[in-house]
Design an enzyme around this catalytic site. Structure first.
Site, PDB file in Angstrom:
ATOM      1  N   GLU A 115      25.652 164.538  76.997  1.00 23.13           N
ATOM      2  CA  GLU A 115      26.448 164.422  78.216  1.00 23.13           C
ATOM      3  C   GLU A 115      26.779 165.801  78.767  1.00 23.13           C
ATOM      4  O   GLU A 115      26.888 166.772  78.012  1.00 23.13           O
ATOM      5  CB  GLU A 115      27.763 163.701  77.880  1.00 23.13           C
ATOM      6  CG  GLU A 115      28.124 162.470  78.633  1.00 23.13           C
ATOM      7  CD  GLU A 115      28.066 162.443  80.146  1.00 23.13           C
ATOM      8  OE1 GLU A 115      27.293 163.184  80.773  1.00 23.13           O
ATOM      9  OE2 GLU A 115      28.815 161.635  80.701  1.00 23.13           O
ATOM     10  N   ASP A 116      26.954 165.864  80.068  1.00 27.70           N
ATOM     11  CA  ASP A 116      27.314 167.145  80.670  1.00 27.70           C
ATOM     12  C   ASP A 116      28.761 167.524  80.350  1.00 27.70           C
ATOM     13  O   ASP A 116      29.040 168.637  79.933  1.00 27.70           O
ATOM     14  CB  ASP A 116      27.066 167.151  82.192  1.00 27.70           C
ATOM     15  CG  ASP A 116      27.692 165.956  82.919  1.00 27.70           C
ATOM     16  OD1 ASP A 116      28.373 165.131  82.276  1.00 27.70           O
ATOM     17  OD2 ASP A 116      27.498 165.849  84.144  1.00 27.70           O
ATOM     18  N   ASP A 119      35.337 164.215  80.131  1.00 29.93           N
ATOM     19  CA  ASP A 119      36.532 164.404  80.963  1.00 29.93           C
ATOM     20  C   ASP A 119      37.589 163.403  80.512  1.00 29.93           C
ATOM     21  O   ASP A 119      38.266 163.637  79.510  1.00 29.93           O
ATOM     22  CB  ASP A 119      36.107 164.209  82.427  1.00 29.93           C
ATOM     23  CG  ASP A 119      37.199 164.524  83.429  1.00 29.93           C
ATOM     24  OD1 ASP A 119      38.143 165.253  83.066  1.00 29.93           O
ATOM     25  OD2 ASP A 119      37.117 164.067  84.581  1.00 29.93           O
ATOM     26  N   PHE A 168      37.734 171.466  88.427  1.00 24.90           N
ATOM     27  CA  PHE A 168      36.489 170.782  88.753  1.00 24.90           C
ATOM     28  C   PHE A 168      35.355 171.805  88.749  1.00 24.90           C
ATOM     29  O   PHE A 168      35.387 172.791  89.483  1.00 24.90           O
ATOM     30  CB  PHE A 168      36.573 170.084  90.116  1.00 24.90           C
ATOM     31  CG  PHE A 168      35.444 169.122  90.308  1.00 24.90           C
ATOM     32  CD1 PHE A 168      35.512 167.843  89.781  1.00 24.90           C
ATOM     33  CD2 PHE A 168      34.274 169.506  90.959  1.00 24.90           C
ATOM     34  CE1 PHE A 168      34.449 166.953  89.904  1.00 24.90           C
ATOM     35  CE2 PHE A 168      33.214 168.628  91.092  1.00 24.90           C
ATOM     36  CZ  PHE A 168      33.299 167.348  90.569  1.00 24.90           C
ATOM     37  N   ARG A 181      23.768 171.092  91.430  1.00 26.34           N
ATOM     38  CA  ARG A 181      23.202 170.827  90.096  1.00 26.34           C
ATOM     39  C   ARG A 181      22.252 171.935  89.663  1.00 26.34           C
ATOM     40  O   ARG A 181      22.091 172.198  88.475  1.00 26.34           O
ATOM     41  CB  ARG A 181      22.433 169.492  90.096  1.00 26.34           C
ATOM     42  CG  ARG A 181      23.316 168.262  90.265  1.00 26.34           C
ATOM     43  CD  ARG A 181      22.526 167.022  89.859  1.00 26.34           C
ATOM     44  NE  ARG A 181      23.117 165.780  90.318  1.00 26.34           N
ATOM     45  CZ  ARG A 181      24.093 165.110  89.683  1.00 26.34           C
ATOM     46  NH1 ARG A 181      24.600 165.576  88.570  1.00 26.34           N
ATOM     47  NH2 ARG A 181      24.551 163.978  90.172  1.00 26.34           N
TER      48      ARG A 181
HETATM   49  P1  IMP Z   1      34.739 160.714  82.224  1.00 26.81           P
HETATM   50  O1  IMP Z   1      34.288 159.298  82.153  1.00 26.81           O
HETATM   51  O2  IMP Z   1      36.019 160.884  82.967  1.00 26.81           O
HETATM   52  O3  IMP Z   1      34.740 161.424  80.884  1.00 26.81           O
HETATM   53  O4  IMP Z   1      33.768 161.448  83.188  1.00 26.81           O
HETATM   54  C1  IMP Z   1      32.530 161.795  82.888  1.00 26.81           C
HETATM   55  C2  IMP Z   1      31.740 162.093  84.132  1.00 26.81           C
HETATM   56  O5  IMP Z   1      32.528 162.503  85.260  1.00 26.81           O
HETATM   57  C3  IMP Z   1      30.849 163.240  83.812  1.00 26.81           C
HETATM   58  O6  IMP Z   1      29.658 162.790  83.230  1.00 26.81           O
HETATM   59  C4  IMP Z   1      30.634 163.859  85.169  1.00 26.81           C
HETATM   60  O7  IMP Z   1      29.571 163.216  85.818  1.00 26.81           O
HETATM   61  C5  IMP Z   1      31.908 163.573  85.926  1.00 26.81           C
HETATM   62  N1  IMP Z   1      32.801 164.759  85.899  1.00 26.81           N
HETATM   63  C6  IMP Z   1      33.956 164.885  85.232  1.00 26.81           C
HETATM   64  N2  IMP Z   1      34.498 166.100  85.425  1.00 26.81           N
HETATM   65  C7  IMP Z   1      33.638 166.771  86.233  1.00 26.81           C
HETATM   66  C8  IMP Z   1      33.640 168.103  86.791  1.00 26.81           C
HETATM   67  O8  IMP Z   1      34.525 168.943  86.585  1.00 26.81           O
HETATM   68  N3  IMP Z   1      32.561 168.410  87.549  1.00 26.81           N
HETATM   69  C9  IMP Z   1      31.543 167.549  87.816  1.00 26.81           C
HETATM   70  N4  IMP Z   1      31.506 166.305  87.302  1.00 26.81           N
HETATM   71  C10 IMP Z   1      32.549 165.911  86.523  1.00 26.81           C
HETATM   72 MG    MG Z   2      27.707 162.727  84.041  1.00 24.88          MG
END
Ligand code: IMP
Ligand code: MG
Length: 199
Positions: A115-116, A119, A168, A181
Site C-alpha cells: 500500500e502507498d 491513513d 496531505f 503520481r
Molecule cells: P485509509 O483507508 O484512510 O487508510 O486511506 C488509505 C488511502 O487513502 C490511501 O491508499 C490513499 O489512496 C489515500 N490517502 C490517504 N492519505 C493520503 C495522502 O496524504 N495523500 C494521498 N492519498 C492519501
Molecule cells: Mg491507495
C-alpha cells in the site's frame, strides 16, 4: 522490526506544477530508494527462500511495488486489487468497495499487501478481512508511509517506510485528484489560492 522515526524535511524546496497548488518536499527520491532497499532486505530475511505474492493496491502503490519488488530478490510475483471508499468526507463509515479483484487464488500462499499509505486504516482493514477469508499461508502489509495520528481502524503494518506527520502528501504514486503520481519525490500539498480546491 526496525521503524524509521518521524522524518524531517530535507530541503526547503517547493514546486508549483498546477495553478493554485504547491508541493513542499518531504522525502527525496534518494531517501525513498534507500529505505525501500532496507525494506526489501527485511522482507526477504523474514521469508527466506519463500515464493512471495505482492498484492499492489491500485493505483497509489504501483511505483512502490515496482521498486520494492526489485529489492526483495528470489521468487516474487505480482497481483493487483483496486478499492474505492464511499464518500471521503464520511471517513469513519469505513465503507469500502472492491473495484478489481485479484487474478489468482492466494490460498496457501505467502502474500504481502503493498500500500502507498496507511491513513485511517479503513481500506486495509477491509482488504485484510476479504483476503484472510481466502486462507493465505501468510498475510503481511507493507506500507510506504503511515500517518499514525489519523488511525481509526486497529490495523498494523508489518513493514513501514516512513512515519509522517498529519499532512496531505503527493508524489511517488500518491495523488490529489489523479495528479502528481509521477513525481519522483513525496511532498506536502498546499493550496495557494481558493479557486483550485475542487475534489
Ligand atoms: P485509509 O483507508 O484512510 O487508510 O486511506 C488509505 C488511502 O487513502 C490511501 O491508499 C490513499 O489512496 C489515500 N490517502 C490517504 N492519505 C493520503 C495522502 O496524504 N495523500 C494521498 N492519498 C492519501
Ligand atoms: Mg491507495
Amino acid at each position: 522490526m526496525e521503524r524509521k522515526a518521524r522524518t524531517t524535511v530535507p530541503k526547503k524546496k517547493r514546486i508549483s506544477l498546477y495553478a493554485g497548488e504547491s508541493v513542499r518536499m518531504l522525502l527525496t527520491r534518494a531517501q525513498i530508494r534507500k529505505r525501500i532497499g532496507e525494506m526489501g532486505k527485511q522482507i526477504r530475511r523474514d521469508f527466506p527462500g519463500e515464493p512471495l505474492i505482492l498484492v499492489g493496491v491500485l493505483k497509489g502503490a504501483v511505483l512502490f511495488l515496482a521498486d520494492l519488488s526489485r529489492e526483495i530478490g528470489g521468487e516474487v510475483t505480482f497481483d493487483f486489487i483496486a478499492v474505492s471508499s464511499y464518500g471521503k468526507e464520511a471517513r469513519s463509515s469505513g465503507q469500502v468497495k472492491l473495484n478489481k479483484d485479484l487474478d489468482a487464488s492466494i490460498e496457501g500462499k505467502s502474500v504481502i499487501v503493498v500500500e502507498d499509505i496507511l491513513d485511517t486504516g479503513l481500506t486495509l482493514q477491509y482488504l485484510l478481512r476479504i483476503l484472510e477469508q481466502r486462507k493465505p499461508k501468510h498475510l503481511r502489509i507493507a506500507a510506504l508511509l503511515e500517518k499514525p495520528e489519523r488511525r481509526i481502524a486497529g490495523v498494523h503494518a508489518d513493514y513501514v517506510g516512513f512515519t509522517i506527520p498529519n499532512e496531505f502528501v503527493v508524489g511517488y504514486g500518491l495523488d490529489y485528484a489523479e495528479r502528481y503520481r509521477n513525481l519522483p519525490d513525496v511532498g506536502i500539498l498546499s493550496f495557494t489560492s481558493s479557486t483550485s480546491s475542487q475534489k
